[in-house]
Structure formats: C-alpha cells, structure tokens
Design a protein around this motif. Structure first.
Motif, PDB file in Angstrom:
ATOM      1  N   UNK A 175       0.851  -1.182   0.000  1.00  0.00           N
ATOM      2  CA  UNK A 175       0.000   0.000   0.000  1.00  0.00           C
ATOM      3  C   UNK A 175       0.885   1.230   0.000  1.00  0.00           C
ATOM      4  N   UNK A 176       0.694   2.123  -0.947  1.00  0.00           N
ATOM      5  CA  UNK A 176       1.559   3.299  -1.057  1.00  0.00           C
ATOM      6  C   UNK A 176       1.360   4.231   0.138  1.00  0.00           C
ATOM      7  N   UNK A 177       2.491   4.694   0.686  1.00  0.00           N
ATOM      8  CA  UNK A 177       2.428   5.502   1.892  1.00  0.00           C
ATOM      9  C   UNK A 177       1.844   6.882   1.687  1.00  0.00           C
ATOM     10  N   UNK A 178       2.172   7.538   0.578  1.00  0.00           N
ATOM     11  CA  UNK A 178       1.729   8.909   0.367  1.00  0.00           C
ATOM     12  C   UNK A 178       0.233   9.045   0.245  1.00  0.00           C
ATOM     13  N   UNK A 179      -0.427   8.037  -0.316  1.00  0.00           N
ATOM     14  CA  UNK A 179      -1.873   8.074  -0.472  1.00  0.00           C
ATOM     15  C   UNK A 179      -2.622   7.754   0.801  1.00  0.00           C
ATOM     16  N   UNK A 180      -1.889   7.287   1.815  1.00  0.00           N
ATOM     17  CA  UNK A 180      -2.497   6.907   3.083  1.00  0.00           C
ATOM     18  C   UNK A 180      -2.578   5.403   3.231  1.00  0.00           C
ATOM     19  N   UNK A 181      -2.106   4.889   4.358  1.00  0.00           N
ATOM     20  CA  UNK A 181      -2.160   3.456   4.655  1.00  0.00           C
ATOM     21  C   UNK A 181      -3.157   3.250   5.794  1.00  0.00           C
ATOM     22  N   UNK A 182      -4.170   2.414   5.546  1.00  0.00           N
ATOM     23  CA  UNK A 182      -5.188   2.112   6.551  1.00  0.00           C
ATOM     24  C   UNK A 182      -5.019   0.669   6.991  1.00  0.00           C
ATOM     25  N   UNK A 183      -4.887   0.475   8.293  1.00  0.00           N
ATOM     26  CA  UNK A 183      -4.693  -0.859   8.851  1.00  0.00           C
ATOM     27  C   UNK A 183      -5.705  -1.094   9.965  1.00  0.00           C
ATOM     28  N   UNK A 184      -6.324  -2.272   9.952  1.00  0.00           N
ATOM     29  CA  UNK A 184      -7.190  -2.635  11.067  1.00  0.00           C
ATOM     30  C   UNK A 184      -6.335  -2.969  12.281  1.00  0.00           C
ATOM     31  N   UNK A 185      -6.944  -2.884  13.468  1.00  0.00           N
ATOM     32  CA  UNK A 185      -6.208  -3.236  14.685  1.00  0.00           C
ATOM     33  C   UNK A 185      -5.712  -4.680  14.606  1.00  0.00           C
ATOM     34  N   UNK A 186      -6.520  -5.553  14.028  1.00  0.00           N
ATOM     35  CA  UNK A 186      -6.113  -6.953  13.902  1.00  0.00           C
ATOM     36  C   UNK A 186      -4.863  -7.084  13.037  1.00  0.00           C
ATOM     37  N   UNK A 187      -4.791  -6.293  11.967  1.00  0.00           N
ATOM     38  CA  UNK A 187      -3.620  -6.350  11.089  1.00  0.00           C
ATOM     39  C   UNK A 187      -2.377  -5.816  11.804  1.00  0.00           C
TER      40      UNK A 187
END
Length: 478
Positions: free
Chosen positions: A381-393
């Motif tokens: 996932x590209x960092x500049x566009x924003x990385x969204x992670x669930x707590x589980x991940x």
C-alpha cells in the motif's frame, strides 16, 4: 432455466475444477472440439460460451462477496437471455498467487485453462455488463485477430505515474478506463501469455496497472493499440455493454471518527510549511490524531518517537507508530490511518468506505502497488496516499516479528513484504492516490469520489483539497 439451477450448475463446475484442476474440464472441451471450434469462431459471431468474463475481485471478504454477487447477476442474466453461459471467473480465485491482480502474471493460466474461448472481458467488481450488447459488439471483430477493446482515455499532461511516457504528445496514447471494462481477443491473449513467460518487464514496479497493460500490449508499436468501442461505458446511455456504479459503495452509516486513529508523519523542517496545510484542510474532520516528528513541538503539538529523521523511507518511524497504536499511550481505535504531512485526505469519505470492512479482520487498505509481480514479488500500500490498517492487522504485524532492516528503509514496501509473509492481502481502492490530481486522467477521476491525493509540488494544496476532496454537503457526523 430457473436461476437456482444456474447457480447449482455453476457450483458443480467449480467443484469439478477443484477436484481435477483448473484446466481439466476446459482442456477436454478444447481437445475434443478444437478444429470445429476454430472453424466456428472464424465464420460466425461469438456466443456467450466463447466468452471468459474475469471479475477483478479481491481476497478481502467484502470484495470477495461483491465479486460473487456480480458473478451471480451475470449468470442469471445469461439464463434469462437463453444464449448459453459465459465462463465467469473471480480473479482472486484463479490461483493462490496474490499477484494475479496485476493481470499479466495470470495470462498464462487463463490461456491454458480456457483454450476454447474466443474473448476475455475484464471488469471491476462494480462494473455491470449487458450480455446481449456484449455479443453485438464482439460480433464486429474477429477473435482470430488481435483486438484490444475498451473505452479510450488518455493523459492531458505527461504524468509521473506513467514515467512521463509520450511527453511530447500525451493524448496520442490511449488506454482503457478500467471502470468500463476492457476486452482481449483470444489470439492476442494467447500471444501475450507466451510472451510474458520469457520476456522481463522493463520496470519491476506496477504503479498504474491499466496504463502499463496497454503499454505492454502496444509493445512500442509492434502490437495493437486500444480500439475504442463506444459501447464500453461508465455513465448509462443507449447500447452500453458496460456501466459503472461507484468505487465508494453505500455500506451503511459512516464509522465514527473516534474509531480511526490518525498518525501524521512529519519532521521539524516541515512544521511551518506542511503542517499548517493539514490544519487548514482536513484536520477538523479528524478524531484522535497525533503528529510524529523528530522533535517535540508543543505549538502543534508533535510527538517525538525517539527515531532520528531520515530523508527517505521512514520505516523506523512507521514501526514505532504501529507499536504506539497498540499501547495505552493513545486512545484505542479499530483503525489506524498513517499519512504523510503532505497527504490531502477526505476523512468523511474514508469513514463511509470503512463501513464496508470488518476491523476484526486483518485489513490493509489503500492504493496498491506491486514490485516484481511477474517474478513472484509482492504488493504494498503506497504511503503517500495513506495506509489504513485494522487493529487486527497491526497486532499481527507486530506479533509476527516484522521489522525494518534500517530506519530509512521504505516503510510501505517493508510492510508489503511483511504482509506477504503473513498471508495478509493488500486491499486496493483506486480512491487513494499517491500523486496529485494533475497526474491522473481527468476522465478517470470524474468517475471517482477521491479519498486522498499526495504532494504539494507545483499546486495550491488548499485549493486541491477544496476542489477534489471537500464535500459540499458532508454526511452527518457520528
């Protein structure tokens, strides 16, 4: 034919393929009727049984369900039309290789598994297909010749995400709008499938998938260009074979802003340049948020993680953020959003999108890139566009022993390698953008409700935010 019988028949086919391999049924059909089938496609229009329809589905449970719904809709439509049944494939089920999303690595398997097919149609999960119109369009072209069909879009200006290709005349090269779908004749797909097995790609990176596929097919003028067929549509109008709904589906009320913890990566030299833009644009829509810098600055305020600033990579800082997210130092939240200080983002739209996902699942969401995918590489996932992670991940990443080899290693790519090792799929949304609006086709952006853009270079970032990301009538806050 009743719909339940269609679904039952499809499940039986799927079970047969599971037991005897992906090519078993189709190889037999192709072997027994090869000569007859070749004569058929040379002298008569394709029927639905000659079409392989590939839904570019994803492994995440929400997207897998959407892909299955689209497949069932297509099969029911075929039953009502009464002109046979196409092969309808969910791309994420084609093989165990996660990199199949980039299409080129999947071509040899598609070619071998569906040897009797005349046409291959690729669509997004939210692309609707009218099968009668599809047959009418395909009847105009001979599948024994090389055809690349779709809705033509082009760059207005030379774009960094396309490596400034055709910089002298960007509009001279057309590539398909993926939302409208695109088709390859069997003759072209077979040649591409053979070529990909012996020829290395010029770049190890997959950045803008559809543009890179079009370049690969064109082969510097040795292969066919995209043929624009007006029936490939996004907006509904007469005689469309495809139409598109939305990349931002309505899954219910947006998640609460308190359920998203936001981490903004910054450094001292950008405290007075970039941070004020965040505060003037999207910070007001945020719930819990912290700025992470190399120095503590109470006027912002920033938090120092004890990681020295690096000119690039920022892996050490990102992994420190992951660990802090799981600690008692910050409010507990379902989701972690990591952005750069020059990322522009629509948090109301992100909250609407996140309603579609289960935070109890291991989810990594954003704009997906790939590295070395033809050679068994990995996605990230590209960092500049924003990385969204669930707590589980996040919990799995930390407990799984992932780490940075250096503090300045590329954080998004290191996370991508980690997620591959842990068998956590990257979930792609084209609403996230690693670059500026000017770097994308305006025709393509017009079918989106963008969630993010990145970089302040040569633009007024506040104006970009207001034009592309700020909703005139924002949804009610929760």
């Amino acid at each position: 034919m009743p719909y339940c019988n269609v679904a039952k028949r499809y499940r039986l086919v799927a079970l047969f393929l599971t037991l005897f391999g992906p090519t078993a049924g189709h190889q037999t059909r192709g072997h027994n009727h090869a000569a007859e089938h070749q004569q058929h496609i040379a002298h008569s229009p394709a029927g639905l049984e000659d079409v392989v329809l590939v839904i570019q589905s994803q492994r995440n449970s929400f997207h897998a369900q959407r892909g299955q719904q689209r497949r069932q809709e297509i099969l029911q439509q075929a039953a009502e039309l009464g002109q046979g049944f196409p092969f309808v494939i969910l791309l994420h089920e084609l093989s165990d290789y996660e990199g199949d999303w980039s299409i080129l690595p999947a071509l040899p398997l598609l070619s071998d598994s569906y040897r009797s097919a005349s046409w291959f149609l690729f669509i997004e999960e939210e692309t609707r297909v009218t099968l009668a119109a599809l047959l009418q369009v395909l009847s105009r072209y001979e599948a024994t010749k090389e055809w690349f069909l779709g809705k033509r879009i082009h760059d207005i200006e030379a774009s960094i995400i396309h490596h400034y290709a055709f910089s002298e005349d960007p509009s001279s090269f057309g590539y398909p709008d993926p939302a409208a779908g695109w088709a390859l004749s069997a003759a072209l797909l077979q040649r591409l499938a053979e070529r990909i097995q012996y020829e290395y790609l010029k770049s190890d990176f997959t950045i803008d998938l559809i543009h890179e596929i079009a370049l690969y097919i064109w082969e510097e003028g040795k292969g066919p260009k995209l043929t624009a067929a007006p029936e490939f549509c996004t907006e509904p109008r007469g005689n469309c074979l495809t139409t598109f709904t939305s990349y931002l589906p309505n899954c219910g009320p947006p998640v609460s802003k308190e359920h998203i913890f936001i981490a903004v990566k910054t450094c001292q030299k950008f405290h007075s340049e970039r941070v004020p833009v965040v505060k003037a644009t999207w910070e007001a829509d945020a719930g819990p948020l912290e700025y992470y810098s190399d120095v503590a600055d109470s006027s912002i305020p920033t938090v120092s993680l004890g990681v020295p600033n690096t000119e690039r990579g920022h892996c050490g800082k990102t992994f420190a953020i992951l660990k802090r997210f799981l600690s008692n130092a910050v409010p507990k939240a379902d989701w972690l959003l990591i952005v750069d200080d020059d990322t522009l983002i629509s948090l109301p739209r992100l909250r609407r999108l996140l309603r579609c996902y289960d935070p109890k699942e291991e989810v990594s969401l954003g704009e997906r890139y790939g590295y070395g995918l033809v050679q068994n590489g990995y996605s990230y996932t590209t960092g500049g566009g924003g990385m969204v992670l669930s707590r589980a991940a996040v919990s799995r990443i930390i407990s799984g022993g992932c780490s940075c080899y250096t503090d300045d290693a590329p954080d998004d790519m290191v996370l991508g390698m980690c997620l591959k090792t842990l068998s956590i799929p990257i979930t792609h949304s084209p609403l996230f953008h690693q670059a500026r609006p000017d770097d994308y086709s305006e025709m393509r952006l017009s079918s989106q409700q963008a969630i993010s853009f990145h970089k302040h270079w040569n633009v007024d970032p506040v104006a970009v935010y207001k034009h592309w990301l700020q909703d005139t009538h924002p949804h009610d806050e929760l």
